[in-house]
Design an enzyme around this catalytic site. Sequence first.
Site, PDB file in Angstrom:
ATOM      1  N   VAL A   5       0.865  -1.177   0.000  1.00 50.68           N
ATOM      2  CA  VAL A   5       0.000   0.000   0.000  1.00 50.68           C
ATOM      3  C   VAL A   5       0.902   1.227   0.000  1.00 50.68           C
ATOM      4  O   VAL A   5       1.781   1.367   0.852  1.00 50.68           O
ATOM      5  CB  VAL A   5      -0.931   0.007   1.226  1.00 50.68           C
ATOM      6  CG1 VAL A   5      -1.747   1.290   1.257  1.00 50.68           C
ATOM      7  CG2 VAL A   5      -1.846  -1.209   1.194  1.00 50.68           C
ATOM      8  N   LYS A   6       0.666   2.116  -0.978  1.00 40.36           N
ATOM      9  CA  LYS A   6       1.490   3.325  -1.070  1.00 40.36           C
ATOM     10  C   LYS A   6       0.894   4.432  -0.219  1.00 40.36           C
ATOM     11  O   LYS A   6      -0.292   4.754  -0.344  1.00 40.36           O
ATOM     12  CB  LYS A   6       1.606   3.793  -2.518  1.00 40.36           C
ATOM     13  CG  LYS A   6       2.506   2.946  -3.376  1.00 40.36           C
ATOM     14  CD  LYS A   6       2.603   3.465  -4.807  1.00 40.36           C
ATOM     15  CE  LYS A   6       3.549   4.632  -4.917  1.00 40.36           C
ATOM     16  NZ  LYS A   6       3.768   5.016  -6.339  1.00 40.36           N
ATOM     17  N   VAL A   7       1.730   5.015   0.628  1.00 38.50           N
ATOM     18  CA  VAL A   7       1.311   6.086   1.529  1.00 38.50           C
ATOM     19  C   VAL A   7       2.277   7.246   1.364  1.00 38.50           C
ATOM     20  O   VAL A   7       3.496   7.041   1.428  1.00 38.50           O
ATOM     21  CB  VAL A   7       1.308   5.615   3.002  1.00 38.50           C
ATOM     22  CG1 VAL A   7       0.960   6.763   3.936  1.00 38.50           C
ATOM     23  CG2 VAL A   7       0.341   4.459   3.184  1.00 38.50           C
TER      24      VAL A   7
END
Length: 934
Positions: free
Chosen positions: A142-144
Amino acid sequence: MSAGNKLKQLHEAGQAVWLDFVDRSFLREGGLRKLIEQDGLTGVTSNPSIFEKAMGHGAAYDEGFEGFLGTGDASVQDVYESQAIADIKAAAADLRPVYDRLGGRDGYVSLEVSPYLANGTQTTIEEGRRLWAHVNEPNLMVKVPGTEAGAPAIRQLIEDGININVTLLFSQESYQAVAEAYLGGLEARVARGEPIDRIASVASFFVSRIDIQIDKKIDARVSAGDPESAALKALRGKVAIANAKLAYAWYLELIASPRWQALAAKGAMAQRLLWASTGVKDPAYPDTLYVDTLIGPDTVNTMPPKTMDAYRDHGTVADTLTDDLDAARHVLAEADRLGLGLEEVTRALVRDGVQQFGDAADALLGAVAAKRTAHLGKRLNSFDAQLPEALAKPVEQRIETARADAWSRRLWQHDATLWTGKDEAKWLGWLAAARGEQVDMATLQQLGEKAKAFPDMVLLGMGGSSLGPEVLALILGNAAGSPKLHVLDTTDPGQIAAVESQIDATQTLFIVSSKSGSTLEPELLRAYFFAASGQKGAHFVAVTDPGSKLEATAASDSFLATFPGDPAIGGRYSVLSVFGMVPAAAMGLDVPAFFDAIAPMVYACGADVPPAANPGIRLGILLGEAAHAGRDKVTILAAPPLAPLGAWLEQLLAESTGKQGKGIVPVDLEPLGAPDSYGEDRLFVQFALAGDQAADDAATLDALAAAGHPVVRITLDTPQLIGQEFVRWEVATAIAGAVIGIDPFDQPDVEDAKVATRKLVDAYEASGALDPEQPIAENADFALYAAKGQSLSGSPASLLRDHFAALVPGDYAGFLAYIERDEADAAALTAMRVSVREATRAATVVGFGPRFLHSTGQAYKGGPNSGVFLTITRDPDPDLAVPGRKASFGTVQIAQARGDTDVLAERGRRVLRVHLKRGGGGIEALVSAVRAAL
């Protein structure tokens, strides 16, 4: 080393190669599998810009959109995610052998949280958890974004056991903060006795964007003849690489630390630095610059296809990351000495990165919204606007401003700063009502069954409590076996008597509807019909806000049921709450099916639909900008089956926007004229049924548009879709308020007429008579009265002539008729309207009193001071007594007319009252007099 393939050689040098690209055709054709096999590719990254390019252009995803929507309508965000996640899962499947072979050390595909959440910690955590669960693949990252708010979200998500790709890192300080978050999350898991050996993370450190900004500064100063030009030139194309090298040097120190070694002993995987934004933008640089110079163990380089092709062809493989760190330090020292502002540049790049991804997400969601609209076809009411250039340009500019300022999301987030920043947030319950969340379907169904015992039903209410149900009754009607709905929102004795003559009051269901529970008119009507029914409490239903006087009355009189309203919904926005749905259910409307039909418009107006594609927000901006441009007379033209909608729209627009000398004046039921009948203050809105548009009206509308008037056409496939217009126009009205710069949920001027009425009625209750008044002129048919504070004189003819002569371009004429609302009186008022319009080109409005006091009366008193009002009264014959009061209905109506006239005059409005005499020529005599005056 692998002979010939430089990308595979990178892998052997310790650097993973990832692809910065996702596309459905590429995946389906085996492109990713080919790169894995051919180049040793071990990962894929995506972002909103990539998906916008993939989904927003061409037809590659049309089959997927159609397939998903074929299972049922959905929000635009859900439609997008259905396809994005399908691609991510396909990529994860292609990479799964890599993931398994490397024991989870690589083989990942990344999916980014919404860029709209970049500055929200808790919302990012929730979104990360949701995406992780939705994709449900172990090799997902998951890109944050590595923003200030993102760091604590990253820590929590790592603690949750979710793989994280930290994006938008530009500075060493930001990188160190997210590295700390990674360690903190792992340590929290260790403290709870949870495993950490399968949690992966990369820190995406952006490169080329830094040089783009620094080089711009260098070039500008060199062009200006800066004495340090030589030193400046020496830094071109070097600052970003030096910045990255020193970040990697810090990483090496970190993994050598006892703190990290303790985690590594428990199986922790290092958070690798990932070089992002590695495509070269400056043609003066080698196209593999940001690969050649950043090669080192335990790192990742994510490349767009073009860069990957270039590197495969002529890249240079060498361990360059740790080469000459002193030179890198010198570059950054020089950048500091020369005042290039690296720190400010990196901060700005984070903001710009968030904005760019947000812009891409807007473009993506707008494109998906268009695909969804095309799929829905006739299930979504259509909208078409023809605007003159003078209006079209500011509308488009405002739409772009609204997009950049996130109006769609702010509306649904109940952000009061969208308006005046006061208490607007507490009046947005109507948004939930549009989704059917403000009503209990089972309870409504029970009421519908009980109502079948009654042949008739009478709604006793005012304003929003009555206008919405009236629209439903007149457009949709009652179901077979359910009672016919009659609406009484008046104190006019003739109108009350007319309804009473159509029913048997002892066998009728009465719905008393009042948010406050103390509004004068519903209370008088309740008392009257409670007595007429034989005090049958079981024949009465109350709809009111909790704790009201009406709620107490309902309990003491044993009403059949009481439905509590939501205090967060104002009356004019209440049609989709219990105030509209209780009478709808009682007349046999299938309420769940009604909301199913509304849902396409709710989704279309949602927080995830940018303003350009959002039918409610786009319309609201059009209305607001038209008002700014002086086109504040929204002229409603509705095909006969839909004509009742206009009365509801009148209240919504006028009461919401008409205040502080600003606002929109709705013009309903004015017959359509030729283009030269109108001034430059009109916006025309037509409601039509598909295939049922009169050819003459269409030709006239075309002529109006050709003459430079803005024309909006809204088409419904069937009348059953009328509920979609409730949603569209509620959103539009709220947004128009934002454009105009007012609070669209208060009504500061409505109360004044109520206060003036109460004073007169209280005086009557005390003395048995209204305060005496003297006419300023009269004839055999009518008498003319001035309001308090006015000084007028002359004959009836001259007074009427002077009154209408006061109309100037931009003004409107208002006929405020405190007489029975029936076909004959409506026809007479229409005749006067047409005469005034044809003589003056002024817009004309009609309000039946006291009904209009709770709707358009707000705009007449608080909106633009452009109204010229003729109040019309008469002696009721016969009158009706109100149980328990000295004042009759007729007395109250006269008091309301006089009070309203006085308040209009106090507000500086031009107003004259005409009282029709008993035994005179009636309203037809007034029609003749007005025509003569013109």
